[in-house]
Design a protein around this motif. Sequence first.
Motif, PDB file in Angstrom:
ATOM      1  N   LYS A   8       0.818  -1.217   0.000  1.00 54.67           N
ATOM      2  CA  LYS A   8       0.000   0.000   0.000  1.00 54.67           C
ATOM      3  C   LYS A   8       0.855   1.272   0.000  1.00 54.67           C
ATOM      4  O   LYS A   8       0.402   2.326  -0.446  1.00 54.67           O
ATOM      5  CB  LYS A   8      -1.005   0.025   1.151  1.00 54.67           C
ATOM      6  N   VAL A   9       2.102   1.160   0.450  1.00 58.07           N
ATOM      7  CA  VAL A   9       2.984   2.334   0.408  1.00 58.07           C
ATOM      8  C   VAL A   9       3.248   2.739  -1.050  1.00 58.07           C
ATOM      9  O   VAL A   9       3.360   3.921  -1.373  1.00 58.07           O
ATOM     10  CB  VAL A   9       4.306   2.031   1.147  1.00 58.07           C
ATOM     11  N   LEU A  10       3.324   1.748  -1.934  1.00 58.05           N
ATOM     12  CA  LEU A  10       3.524   2.048  -3.357  1.00 58.05           C
ATOM     13  C   LEU A  10       2.228   2.472  -4.032  1.00 58.05           C
ATOM     14  O   LEU A  10       2.227   3.333  -4.917  1.00 58.05           O
ATOM     15  CB  LEU A  10       4.088   0.814  -4.090  1.00 58.05           C
ATOM     16  N   ASP A  11       1.117   1.885  -3.613  1.00 62.57           N
ATOM     17  CA  ASP A  11      -0.144   2.091  -4.338  1.00 62.57           C
ATOM     18  C   ASP A  11      -0.945   3.306  -3.880  1.00 62.57           C
ATOM     19  O   ASP A  11      -1.659   3.915  -4.690  1.00 62.57           O
ATOM     20  CB  ASP A  11      -1.032   0.842  -4.196  1.00 62.57           C
ATOM     21  N   ALA A  12      -0.859   3.643  -2.597  1.00 60.44           N
ATOM     22  CA  ALA A  12      -1.638   4.786  -2.100  1.00 60.44           C
ATOM     23  C   ALA A  12      -1.129   6.072  -2.752  1.00 60.44           C
ATOM     24  O   ALA A  12       0.042   6.165  -3.150  1.00 60.44           O
ATOM     25  CB  ALA A  12      -1.512   4.889  -0.588  1.00 60.44           C
TER      26      ALA A  12
END
Length: 205
Positions: free
Chosen positions: A71-75
């Motif tokens: 989620k760090v990459l996608d958010a």
Amino acid sequence: MTMSVKSALEQRTAINYFDASKSLTEQQIEELVRLATLAPTAFNLQNWHFVAVQSDAAKQKLHAAAYKQQKVLDASVTFIVCGEIESHKNFDRVVKTLVERGGVSEADAAVWKGKVVATHENNPTTQHAEAFRSASLGAMALMLAAEEQGLASGPMSGFDPAAVSAAFDLPATRIPVMLVSVGYAAEGNYPQKPRLDVAQVLDIV
Ligand SMILES: Cc1cc2nc3c(=O)[nH]c(=O)nc-3n(C[C@H](O)[C@H](O)[C@H](O)COP(=O)(O)O)c2cc1C
């Protein structure tokens, strides 16, 4: 249309899957942090700092320090919500606002500062406790603000604090307390998890 706090609390869920194609503007990021900083802090210390991780390069660094949580990459953005442990040394900037904009007299502000120094100086336990309290309240306010703005959020303590500090050159006095990813939810997230009954967690005495 504005959302009630009750609705924000009832609707918020910890989002795991974000839509990686969506981003936030700087204005949106600034507004989220403005609202987050309306949370209270002891003595109005405001012993927090927010790093908005938005660029691809910064996301890659944070991803590595956050046990590769996707989620760090996608958010759209992940906030490193930090607590400051030596805020008593930096309290004059708060005093200035209290006197200039808060209607507090110079004399009262001096007494105020004296209490801050007396309770925090040479007291690392209090410094750390207040840093974690303030950052946590700020993180919660940020998540509620995101909800109200039609955004989704995901809090995380699953990261290596030393690695985050090193990757983002955080001063030793600035402790990364929580990561909060914010953006747009994708498919596949759990609904809000069930909570214990109020009777299990409440004593009215
Ligand atoms: C302090 C804190 C740390 C958390 N750390 C993580 C994490 O590292 N990774 C993750 O996927 N979820 C993390 N979560 C999300 C929780 O698992 C989630 O909030 C909890 O299961 C309740 O789900 P709900 O908020 O959707 O009701 C964290 C939540 C909090 C408040």
